[in-house]
Design a protein around this motif. Structure first.
Motif, PDB file in Angstrom:
ATOM      1  N   ASP A 200       0.826  -1.203   0.000  1.00  0.00           N
ATOM      2  CA  ASP A 200       0.000   0.000   0.000  1.00  0.00           C
ATOM      3  C   ASP A 200       0.861   1.254   0.000  1.00  0.00           C
ATOM      4  O   ASP A 200       0.579   2.227  -0.712  1.00  0.00           O
ATOM      5  N   GLN A 201       1.929   1.248   0.786  1.00  0.00           N
ATOM      6  CA  GLN A 201       2.840   2.398   0.800  1.00  0.00           C
ATOM      7  C   GLN A 201       3.534   2.561  -0.545  1.00  0.00           C
ATOM      8  O   GLN A 201       3.760   3.684  -1.010  1.00  0.00           O
ATOM      9  N   ALA A 202       3.858   1.445  -1.170  1.00  0.00           N
ATOM     10  CA  ALA A 202       4.528   1.499  -2.470  1.00  0.00           C
ATOM     11  C   ALA A 202       3.636   2.140  -3.527  1.00  0.00           C
ATOM     12  O   ALA A 202       4.103   2.930  -4.353  1.00  0.00           O
ATOM     13  N   LEU A 203       2.345   1.836  -3.486  1.00  0.00           N
ATOM     14  CA  LEU A 203       1.428   2.400  -4.470  1.00  0.00           C
ATOM     15  C   LEU A 203       1.454   3.915  -4.463  1.00  0.00           C
ATOM     16  O   LEU A 203       1.402   4.562  -5.513  1.00  0.00           O
ATOM     17  N   ASP A 204       1.531   4.496  -3.285  1.00  0.00           N
ATOM     18  CA  ASP A 204       1.518   5.954  -3.168  1.00  0.00           C
ATOM     19  C   ASP A 204       2.886   6.579  -3.400  1.00  0.00           C
ATOM     20  O   ASP A 204       3.050   7.782  -3.216  1.00  0.00           O
ATOM     21  N   SER A 205       3.872   5.762  -3.792  1.00  0.00           N
ATOM     22  CA  SER A 205       5.233   6.253  -3.971  1.00  0.00           C
ATOM     23  C   SER A 205       5.695   6.179  -5.421  1.00  0.00           C
ATOM     24  O   SER A 205       6.880   6.372  -5.709  1.00  0.00           O
ATOM     25  N   LEU A 206       4.762   5.881  -6.333  1.00  0.00           N
ATOM     26  CA  LEU A 206       5.119   5.738  -7.740  1.00  0.00           C
ATOM     27  C   LEU A 206       5.103   7.077  -8.466  1.00  0.00           C
ATOM     28  O   LEU A 206       4.233   7.916  -8.243  1.00  0.00           O
ATOM     29  N   ALA A 207       6.058   7.243  -9.353  1.00  0.00           N
ATOM     30  CA  ALA A 207       6.096   8.412 -10.221  1.00  0.00           C
ATOM     31  C   ALA A 207       5.008   8.290 -11.287  1.00  0.00           C
ATOM     32  O   ALA A 207       4.383   7.238 -11.449  1.00  0.00           O
ATOM     33  N   ASP A 208       4.807   9.360 -12.020  1.00  0.00           N
ATOM     34  CA  ASP A 208       3.846   9.343 -13.112  1.00  0.00           C
ATOM     35  C   ASP A 208       4.197   8.225 -14.086  1.00  0.00           C
ATOM     36  O   ASP A 208       5.350   8.100 -14.519  1.00  0.00           O
ATOM     37  N   PHE A 209       3.217   7.392 -14.425  1.00  0.00           N
ATOM     38  CA  PHE A 209       3.406   6.215 -15.274  1.00  0.00           C
ATOM     39  C   PHE A 209       4.363   5.193 -14.653  1.00  0.00           C
ATOM     40  O   PHE A 209       4.987   4.406 -15.359  1.00  0.00           O
ATOM     41  N   ASN A 235      -2.165   7.427 -11.797  1.00  0.00           N
ATOM     42  CA  ASN A 235      -1.566   7.389 -13.138  1.00  0.00           C
ATOM     43  C   ASN A 235      -0.396   6.398 -13.168  1.00  0.00           C
ATOM     44  O   ASN A 235       0.686   6.692 -13.647  1.00  0.00           O
ATOM     45  N   ALA A 236      -0.680   5.209 -12.621  1.00  0.00           N
ATOM     46  CA  ALA A 236       0.370   4.208 -12.465  1.00  0.00           C
ATOM     47  C   ALA A 236      -0.220   2.831 -12.752  1.00  0.00           C
ATOM     48  O   ALA A 236      -1.410   2.681 -13.021  1.00  0.00           O
ATOM     49  N   ALA A 237       0.632   1.819 -12.693  1.00  0.00           N
ATOM     50  CA  ALA A 237       0.201   0.460 -13.016  1.00  0.00           C
ATOM     51  C   ALA A 237       0.679  -0.524 -11.961  1.00  0.00           C
ATOM     52  O   ALA A 237       1.762  -0.364 -11.384  1.00  0.00           O
ATOM     53  N   VAL A 238      -0.140  -1.536 -11.715  1.00  0.00           N
ATOM     54  CA  VAL A 238       0.243  -2.673 -10.883  1.00  0.00           C
ATOM     55  C   VAL A 238       0.373  -3.870 -11.804  1.00  0.00           C
ATOM     56  O   VAL A 238      -0.563  -4.217 -12.534  1.00  0.00           O
ATOM     57  N   VAL A 239       1.528  -4.501 -11.769  1.00  0.00           N
ATOM     58  CA  VAL A 239       1.811  -5.647 -12.631  1.00  0.00           C
ATOM     59  C   VAL A 239       2.044  -6.870 -11.753  1.00  0.00           C
ATOM     60  O   VAL A 239       2.906  -6.847 -10.871  1.00  0.00           O
ATOM     61  N   GLY A 240       1.281  -7.910 -11.978  1.00  0.00           N
ATOM     62  CA  GLY A 240       1.486  -9.151 -11.245  1.00  0.00           C
ATOM     63  C   GLY A 240       2.458 -10.054 -11.977  1.00  0.00           C
ATOM     64  O   GLY A 240       2.490 -10.080 -13.211  1.00  0.00           O
TER      65      GLY A 240
END
Length: 302
Positions: A200-209, A235-240
């Motif tokens: 969850d913390q990582a999600l909020d730490s992503l740069a644009d795209f 404006n980001a992606a989660v890749v499994g």
């Protein structure tokens, strides 16, 4: 032959030493006298029933070994039932390795190395100059991902680990900095094999795209639920990513492993050897791995 086997699902305590029949190689297979067997986090999932069905019991875990063929070749091989004195491998999954290459270094490349390779090349599609943050950077996958990110052109490589000693270790591997959340600035790629609150913390730490690649749940807790509105706002992606189905693709195993072995032989990649255990101590190896008391590649010595 002696082997480690479990006949019921559970924790490390279900692993026991047995006298098992020697495996017989079929057409296109080789019998290998095991010098060392690699221990993977996936083995703990097999043991607790996450990856296996009850009708597959009893089961000998272990997916990778270093050993000798009947004609004396020293090889690295992908196998089934590697926690044993003997194992059988498909000839196409056997690779000759130098006599002076430590077994743990070679074994680290089979699952952890190939996973790190795919995380960066295929899942994250890392571009030159992008920043990368590696969770569990002192672990089996993480320690190789830190190095490969640099090899593959990352502009900045950041490491996250649970202890000061592990953070210092990641810096020695080539990370530019050891960090914790919240980050000073967002990053392009985050590799997460832990899950839970860290995801969850990582999600909020992503740069644009930016992209977060999730490839495990070492925390043994569920991931944060995702909703489309949140993903749009990030404006980001989660890749499994899961290695098992990936390996069914043509060349998905042999091509990365050959490159990793070449990089290791050339001194460009430095796999990390972890603790060694006697075969009978497989349960202790699993417990140490689950309790995050180790760094580098764990091996069993028959």
């Amino acid at each position: 032959m002696r082997a480690i086997q479990f006949d019921r699902f559970g924790g490390p305590e279900v692993l026991g030493v047995v006298e098992a029949p020697e495996p017989v190689p079929g057409p296109g297979q080789l019998l290998i006298q095991v010098e060392a067997a690699g221990v993977n986090f996936a083995d703990t999932h097999q043991t607790d029933g996450s990856y296996l069905a009850a009708d597959q019991l009893p089961y000998i875990p272990g997916s990778e070994v270093v050993g000798r063929t009947h004609d004396g070749r020293r090889v690295l091989a992908k196998v089934r039932g590697g926690y044993a004195e003997l194992a059988v491998a498909q000839e196409t999954a056997v690779f000759d390795i130098p006599e002076d290459m430590p077994a743990a270094h070679a074994l680290a490349l089979v699952m952890q190395g190939v996973t790190a390779w795919h995380l960066l090349r295929r899942a994250a599609r890392l571009s030159a100059g992008e920043s990368v943050l590696v969770h569990s950077a002192a672990g089996g996958v993480g320690s190789l991902a830190v190095q490969l990110a640099r090899e593959f052109g990352a502009g900045r490589v950041l490491a996250m680990a649970s202890t000061r000693q592990k953070r210092e270790f990641a810096l020695k591997l080539g990370a530019d900095a050891a960090v914790s959340y919240p980050l000073d600035e967002p990053v392009d790629v985050i590799l997460d094999g832990t899950g839970g609150p860290l995801f969850d913390q990582a999600l909020d730490s992503l740069a644009d795209f930016g992209r977060i690649v999730t490839y495990g749940s070492a925390s043994r807790t569920s991931f944060t639920p995702l909703d489309d509105a949140r993903m749009r706002s990030l404006n980001a992606a989660v890749v499994g990513f899961w290695l098992r189905p990936t390996l069914a693709r043509p060349g998905a195993f042999t091509e990365p492993l050959r490159e990793l072995l070449e990089m290791t032989s050339q001194g460009r990649l430095h796999p990390v050897a972890g603790p060694e255990y006697a075969l009978a101590d497989a349960g202790r190896a699993h417990r140490d791995l689950l309790d995050r008391r180790t760094s580098g590649k764990l091996t069993l010595l028959p």
